[in-house]
Design a protein around this motif. Structure first.
Motif, short mmCIF file in Angstrom:
data_model
loop_
_atom_site.label_atom_id
_atom_site.label_comp_id
_atom_site.label_asym_id
_atom_site.label_seq_id
_atom_site.Cartn_x
_atom_site.Cartn_y
_atom_site.Cartn_z
N ARG A 1 63.04 -20.62 62.24
CA ARG A 1 64.28 -21.14 61.68
C ARG A 1 65.40 -20.41 62.40
N LEU A 2 66.39 -21.15 62.83
CA LEU A 2 67.51 -20.58 63.57
C LEU A 2 68.80 -20.88 62.84
N SER A 3 69.65 -19.89 62.72
CA SER A 3 70.91 -20.07 62.03
C SER A 3 72.04 -19.49 62.89
N GLU B 1 69.09 -29.65 52.56
CA GLU B 1 68.00 -30.37 53.22
C GLU B 1 68.54 -30.97 54.49
N VAL B 2 68.16 -30.41 55.64
CA VAL B 2 68.65 -30.91 56.92
C VAL B 2 67.47 -31.13 57.86
N LYS B 3 67.68 -32.01 58.81
CA LYS B 3 66.67 -32.31 59.81
C LYS B 3 67.00 -31.55 61.09
N PRO B 4 66.02 -31.34 61.98
CA PRO B 4 66.31 -30.68 63.25
C PRO B 4 67.47 -31.35 63.97
N GLY B 5 68.39 -30.53 64.45
CA GLY B 5 69.57 -31.04 65.15
C GLY B 5 70.77 -31.26 64.26
#
Length: 102
Positions: free
Chosen positions: A39-41, A12-16
């Protein structure tokens, strides 16, 4: 978690934010993105040079083969950010007195 546990869970992560984990040791996967957001990885794999000997990655010119090989799957980045482009450059690097891998 630990290798072989199978206790998968989502990060669970937030933008940035970024997540660092040992994906070479623990199975991992992603679910399809069913939202309207992109979504970017970015996937980085790194082995510190002084940890290389115990990494299990065959050294160029060793005659050993593996799924992940230097100059085929991995590149080699030096401390100054420059990237080696050939096995010949690798041979020069590991012969340097300052090379802690040697």
């Amino acid at each position: 978690s630990l290798p072989g546990r199978g206790d998968f869970h989502a990060f669970e992560v937030k933008p940035g934010q970024a997540v660092r984990f040992y994906g070479n040791q623990c199975l991992h996967f992603t679910k399809d993105n069913s939202t309207k957001s992109s979504r970017l990885s970015f996937d980085f794999r790194a082995v510190r040079l002084h940890d290389f000997a115990r990494s299990g990655i065959p050294e160029p010119g060793s005659g050993k083969t593996a799924k992940w090989m230097i100059f085929q799957y991995y590149d080699v980045m030096q401390a100054d950010g420059s990237v080696l482009t050939s096995p010949e450059e690798w041979k020069i690097l590991i012969k340097l007195p300052s090379c802690r891998f040697c």
